[in-house]
Design an enzyme around this catalytic site. Structure first.
Site, PDB file in Angstrom:
ATOM      1  N   GLN A 140       0.857  -1.195   0.000  1.00  0.00           N
ATOM      2  CA  GLN A 140       0.000   0.000   0.000  1.00  0.00           C
ATOM      3  C   GLN A 140       0.886   1.236   0.000  1.00  0.00           C
ATOM      4  O   GLN A 140       1.760   1.403   0.854  1.00  0.00           O
ATOM      5  CB  GLN A 140      -0.899   0.013   1.248  1.00  0.00           C
ATOM      6  CG  GLN A 140      -1.749   1.265   1.383  1.00  0.00           C
ATOM      7  CD  GLN A 140      -1.130   2.323   2.302  1.00  0.00           C
ATOM      8  OE1 GLN A 140      -0.365   1.988   3.202  1.00  0.00           O
ATOM      9  NE2 GLN A 140      -1.459   3.583   2.060  1.00  0.00           N
ATOM     10  N   THR A 168      -3.581   4.422  -1.905  1.00  0.00           N
ATOM     11  CA  THR A 168      -4.694   4.941  -1.104  1.00  0.00           C
ATOM     12  C   THR A 168      -4.992   6.368  -1.541  1.00  0.00           C
ATOM     13  O   THR A 168      -4.104   7.229  -1.523  1.00  0.00           O
ATOM     14  CB  THR A 168      -4.338   4.888   0.395  1.00  0.00           C
ATOM     15  OG1 THR A 168      -4.080   3.534   0.734  1.00  0.00           O
ATOM     16  CG2 THR A 168      -5.464   5.431   1.254  1.00  0.00           C
ATOM     17  N   ARG A 177      -9.923  12.763  13.936  1.00  0.00           N
ATOM     18  CA  ARG A 177     -10.297  11.654  14.825  1.00  0.00           C
ATOM     19  C   ARG A 177     -10.363  12.198  16.246  1.00  0.00           C
ATOM     20  O   ARG A 177      -9.340  12.457  16.880  1.00  0.00           O
ATOM     21  CB  ARG A 177      -9.270  10.535  14.713  1.00  0.00           C
ATOM     22  CG  ARG A 177      -8.857  10.316  13.239  1.00  0.00           C
ATOM     23  CD  ARG A 177      -8.920   8.935  12.762  1.00  0.00           C
ATOM     24  NE  ARG A 177      -8.666   8.894  11.324  1.00  0.00           N
ATOM     25  CZ  ARG A 177      -7.624   8.305  10.753  1.00  0.00           C
ATOM     26  NH1 ARG A 177      -6.724   7.688  11.494  1.00  0.00           N
ATOM     27  NH2 ARG A 177      -7.488   8.317   9.432  1.00  0.00           N
ATOM     28  N   HIS A 261     -12.428   4.002   4.271  1.00  0.00           N
ATOM     29  CA  HIS A 261     -11.342   3.986   5.258  1.00  0.00           C
ATOM     30  C   HIS A 261     -11.886   3.621   6.643  1.00  0.00           C
ATOM     31  O   HIS A 261     -11.408   4.112   7.663  1.00  0.00           O
ATOM     32  CB  HIS A 261     -10.656   5.361   5.286  1.00  0.00           C
ATOM     33  CG  HIS A 261      -9.164   5.314   5.498  1.00  0.00           C
ATOM     34  ND1 HIS A 261      -8.257   5.417   4.478  1.00  0.00           N
ATOM     35  CD2 HIS A 261      -8.416   5.183   6.623  1.00  0.00           C
ATOM     36  CE1 HIS A 261      -7.024   5.369   4.965  1.00  0.00           C
ATOM     37  NE2 HIS A 261      -7.097   5.224   6.266  1.00  0.00           N
ATOM     38  N   ARG A 264     -12.828   6.488   8.936  1.00  0.00           N
ATOM     39  CA  ARG A 264     -11.768   7.223   9.640  1.00  0.00           C
ATOM     40  C   ARG A 264     -11.402   8.526   8.945  1.00  0.00           C
ATOM     41  O   ARG A 264     -10.599   9.293   9.456  1.00  0.00           O
ATOM     42  CB  ARG A 264     -10.521   6.337   9.751  1.00  0.00           C
ATOM     43  CG  ARG A 264     -10.747   5.131  10.622  1.00  0.00           C
ATOM     44  CD  ARG A 264      -9.635   4.101  10.483  1.00  0.00           C
ATOM     45  NE  ARG A 264      -8.385   4.473  11.086  1.00  0.00           N
ATOM     46  CZ  ARG A 264      -8.066   4.283  12.360  1.00  0.00           C
ATOM     47  NH1 ARG A 264      -8.935   3.734  13.178  1.00  0.00           N
ATOM     48  NH2 ARG A 264      -6.882   4.619  12.821  1.00  0.00           N
ATOM     49  N   ASP A 292     -14.034  -2.737   1.345  1.00  0.00           N
ATOM     50  CA  ASP A 292     -13.828  -2.796   2.799  1.00  0.00           C
ATOM     51  C   ASP A 292     -14.629  -1.714   3.487  1.00  0.00           C
ATOM     52  O   ASP A 292     -15.239  -0.864   2.848  1.00  0.00           O
ATOM     53  CB  ASP A 292     -12.340  -2.755   3.191  1.00  0.00           C
ATOM     54  CG  ASP A 292     -11.693  -1.368   3.218  1.00  0.00           C
ATOM     55  OD1 ASP A 292     -12.368  -0.345   3.425  1.00  0.00           O
ATOM     56  OD2 ASP A 292     -10.465  -1.325   3.038  1.00  0.00           O
ATOM     57  N   ILE A 295     -16.645  -4.852   7.559  1.00  0.00           N
ATOM     58  CA  ILE A 295     -16.772  -6.323   7.495  1.00  0.00           C
ATOM     59  C   ILE A 295     -16.468  -6.900   8.876  1.00  0.00           C
ATOM     60  O   ILE A 295     -15.380  -6.707   9.415  1.00  0.00           O
ATOM     61  CB  ILE A 295     -15.799  -6.909   6.439  1.00  0.00           C
ATOM     62  CG1 ILE A 295     -16.159  -6.440   5.025  1.00  0.00           C
ATOM     63  CG2 ILE A 295     -15.762  -8.440   6.533  1.00  0.00           C
ATOM     64  CD1 ILE A 295     -17.406  -7.041   4.434  1.00  0.00           C
ATOM     65  N   ARG A 296     -17.453  -7.591   9.428  1.00  0.00           N
ATOM     66  CA  ARG A 296     -17.292  -8.124  10.782  1.00  0.00           C
ATOM     67  C   ARG A 296     -17.650  -9.602  10.885  1.00  0.00           C
ATOM     68  O   ARG A 296     -17.690 -10.152  11.990  1.00  0.00           O
ATOM     69  CB  ARG A 296     -18.204  -7.353  11.773  1.00  0.00           C
ATOM     70  CG  ARG A 296     -17.865  -5.883  11.899  1.00  0.00           C
ATOM     71  CD  ARG A 296     -16.516  -5.658  12.583  1.00  0.00           C
ATOM     72  NE  ARG A 296     -16.179  -4.246  12.659  1.00  0.00           N
ATOM     73  CZ  ARG A 296     -15.421  -3.610  11.747  1.00  0.00           C
ATOM     74  NH1 ARG A 296     -14.911  -4.259  10.697  1.00  0.00           N
ATOM     75  NH2 ARG A 296     -15.145  -2.334  11.874  1.00  0.00           N
ATOM     76  N   GLY A 315     -10.140  -4.945   8.231  1.00  0.00           N
ATOM     77  CA  GLY A 315      -9.287  -3.999   8.942  1.00  0.00           C
ATOM     78  C   GLY A 315      -9.239  -4.262  10.436  1.00  0.00           C
ATOM     79  O   GLY A 315      -8.562  -5.178  10.916  1.00  0.00           O
TER      80      GLY A 315
HETATM   81  C1  FNR Z   1      -6.381   1.956   8.728  1.00  0.00           C
HETATM   82  N1  FNR Z   1      -6.576   2.091   7.363  1.00  0.00           N
HETATM   83  C2  FNR Z   1      -5.508   2.426   6.561  1.00  0.00           C
HETATM   84  N2  FNR Z   1      -5.659   2.449   5.205  1.00  0.00           N
HETATM   85  C3  FNR Z   1      -4.616   2.738   4.405  1.00  0.00           C
HETATM   86  O1  FNR Z   1      -4.783   2.723   3.187  1.00  0.00           O
HETATM   87  N3  FNR Z   1      -3.384   3.025   4.938  1.00  0.00           N
HETATM   88  C4  FNR Z   1      -3.165   3.026   6.282  1.00  0.00           C
HETATM   89  O2  FNR Z   1      -2.052   3.284   6.749  1.00  0.00           O
HETATM   90  C5  FNR Z   1      -4.263   2.739   7.131  1.00  0.00           C
HETATM   91  N4  FNR Z   1      -4.106   2.740   8.480  1.00  0.00           N
HETATM   92  C6  FNR Z   1      -5.136   2.293   9.296  1.00  0.00           C
HETATM   93  C7  FNR Z   1      -4.910   2.157  10.658  1.00  0.00           C
HETATM   94  C8  FNR Z   1      -5.908   1.640  11.477  1.00  0.00           C
HETATM   95  C9  FNR Z   1      -5.647   1.489  12.943  1.00  0.00           C
HETATM   96  C10 FNR Z   1      -7.153   1.273  10.915  1.00  0.00           C
HETATM   97  C11 FNR Z   1      -8.249   0.709  11.772  1.00  0.00           C
HETATM   98  C12 FNR Z   1      -7.385   1.444   9.565  1.00  0.00           C
HETATM   99  C13 FNR Z   1      -7.895   1.780   6.758  1.00  0.00           C
HETATM  100  C14 FNR Z   1      -8.000   0.296   6.432  1.00  0.00           C
HETATM  101  O3  FNR Z   1      -7.141  -0.067   5.376  1.00  0.00           O
HETATM  102  C15 FNR Z   1      -9.415  -0.081   6.000  1.00  0.00           C
HETATM  103  O4  FNR Z   1      -9.840   0.745   4.949  1.00  0.00           O
HETATM  104  C16 FNR Z   1     -10.421   0.011   7.131  1.00  0.00           C
HETATM  105  O5  FNR Z   1      -9.851  -0.373   8.360  1.00  0.00           O
HETATM  106  C17 FNR Z   1     -11.587  -0.895   6.802  1.00  0.00           C
HETATM  107  O6  FNR Z   1     -12.578  -0.793   7.744  1.00  0.00           O
HETATM  108  P1  FNR Z   1     -12.764  -1.823   8.969  1.00  0.00           P
HETATM  109  O7  FNR Z   1     -12.622  -3.232   8.424  1.00  0.00           O
HETATM  110  O8  FNR Z   1     -11.713  -1.482   9.970  1.00  0.00           O
HETATM  111  O9  FNR Z   1     -14.141  -1.479   9.424  1.00  0.00           O
END
Ligand code: FNR
Length: 366
Positions: A140, A168, A177, A261, A264, A292, A295-296, A315
């Site tokens: 990534q 990304t 956040r 994301h 987030r 994504d 998903i749980r 994630g």
């Molecule tokens: C992320 N995500 C994320 N995505 C990305 O492209 N680069 C990154 O560095 C990060 N870092 C990151 C840290 C943490 C702690 C979380 C929880 C998430 C987003 C991640 O790839 C993904 O899109 C989401 O986490 C998907 O949602 P769920 O499965 O957490 O609900």
């Protein structure tokens, strides 16, 4: 997940996880509050993060009866990788926040489960170390302000043997956040970035160091440059608009990941699953669409497949499992998702992933 937990869980702790909620509670009991909040939290008032899960729950699957789908085959191809499940590990910054073994532990468990691991730009271990684990590895990329560093990261991912490059596109800056702001969350000094060692990330707040390591001006021209630079399958992560998906495919990407994301970034965007059908329509089979955000469970995986996704990224559940039980915890999570998916496929009458992708759905209101 937090909003609905009390309805479905018994008292923690759990010796065996029978659902992702059990791993969630195990992690909750393990992690210091600020790390728990960084991993589990989301942008703003977290409306979008909650909506991700609720909108998935509203997708109802219409089973096929008399399908004889005992022992369904959950194996498939994601991007160009053969996998045991239609699942890959989402890129997530700094797994060492969850467990000292960090990304290495996750990559090992993913390899054992036959699931691709996505090496994040913001990683405590290098792409070379993580690719050496020997599983299927994707890289990534956060577009870099310094294009020399960007080119070097791509070259390193190629040389290490990564089989896809995931750019990304939903983080020009980091979302607000609130939990992290209130906690004044900072990376502990011992956690540093293995790919951008010049960046003094240890001890810094992720919000401020993300500003230094992500190109906030990245645009379609920048994506075209990356396309020209690499022969790796190129996927963009963080698309919610059908127009953007169409443009990306026209530009030559090899895959699109529908994602917000995990809620987030911008609180107030639609739940990711609400955006999936229109993107699938716009892409029209030209390249795979992955999904994504929220998903749980195995049933959620089946829901995404039925809506046209080739597979999903998972994630937070991975980091919860890692936090609670290290590498064996992540292995347990994949085993749980496999059990849940296989069970759901059998009951819904799906012998294999192509059949699962042709299931019909309806929407319910709870
Ligand atoms: C992320 N995500 C994320 N995505 C990305 O492209 N680069 C990154 O560095 C990060 N870092 C990151 C840290 C943490 C702690 C979380 C929880 C998430 C987003 C991640 O790839 C993904 O899109 C989401 O986490 C998907 O949602 P769920 O499965 O957490 O609900």
């Amino acid at each position: 997940m937090a909003a609905d937990l009390n309805q479905t869980t018994s008292d923690p702790p759990f010796d065996v996880w029978h659902s992702v909620e059990d791993a969630y509670w195990s992690a909750f009991r393990t992690l210091p509050k600020d790390r728990w909040d960084f991993i589990t939290g989301a942008a703003g008032h977290e409306h979008t993060a909650r909506a991700n899960e609720h909108a998935l729950a509203e997708i109802a699957l219409l089973p096929r009866t008399l399908a004889g789908a005992a022992d369904p085959d959950t194996s498939t191809t994601l991007l160009c990788s053969d996998t045991a499940l239609p699942v890959a590990v989402a890129p997530m910054a700094y797994h060492q926040l969850a467990h000292p073994d960090g990304e290495l532990a996750t990559a090992r468990a993913a390899k054992a489960a036959g699931v691709p691991f996505t090496v994040p730009t913001l990683s405590g271990h290098t792409v070379e170390e993580l690719a050496a684990v020997g599983g299927e590895c994707w890289f990534q990329l956060y577009p870099q302000p310094d294009k020399g560093i960007e080119a070097e990261l791509i070259a390193r991912a190629e040389a290490a043997g990564c089989t896809a490059l995931m750019v990304t596109v939903d983080v020009p800056i980091m979302g607000r956040r609130l939990r992290d702001l209130r906690n004044d969350f900072r990376l502990p000094p011992e956690i540093t970035n293995a790919h951008l060692p010049g960046e003094d990330t240890g001890g810094s707040a992720p919000t401020s160091h993300t500003t230094d390591v992500v190109d906030a001006r990245f645009d379609w021209v920048g994506l075209g440059t990356i396309r020209d630079r690499t022969a790796l399958p190129l996927v963009i992560k963080g698309v919610l608009s059908a127009v953007d998906a169409d443009r990306a495919v026209s530009l030559g990407v090899d895959g699109v990941i529908v994602s917000n994301h995990g809620g987030r970034q911008l609180d107030g965007v639609p739940p990711a699953v609400a955006a999936l059908p229109a993107v699938v329509d716009a892409v029209d089979g030209r390249v795979p669409v992955l999904f994504d955000s929220g998903i749980r469970s195995g049933i959620d995986i089946l829901r995404a497949l039925a809506l046209g996704a080739q597979g999903v990224l998972v994630g937070r559940p991975v980091l919860w499992a890692l936090a609670a039980r290290g590498e064996p915890g992540v292995a347990e999570l994949f085993s749980l998702l496999r059990t849940e998916l296989a069970s759901a496929m059998t009951i819904a009458g799906c012998r294999d992933i192509p059949t699962a992708r042709s299931l019909r759905t309806t929407r319910t209101r709870r």
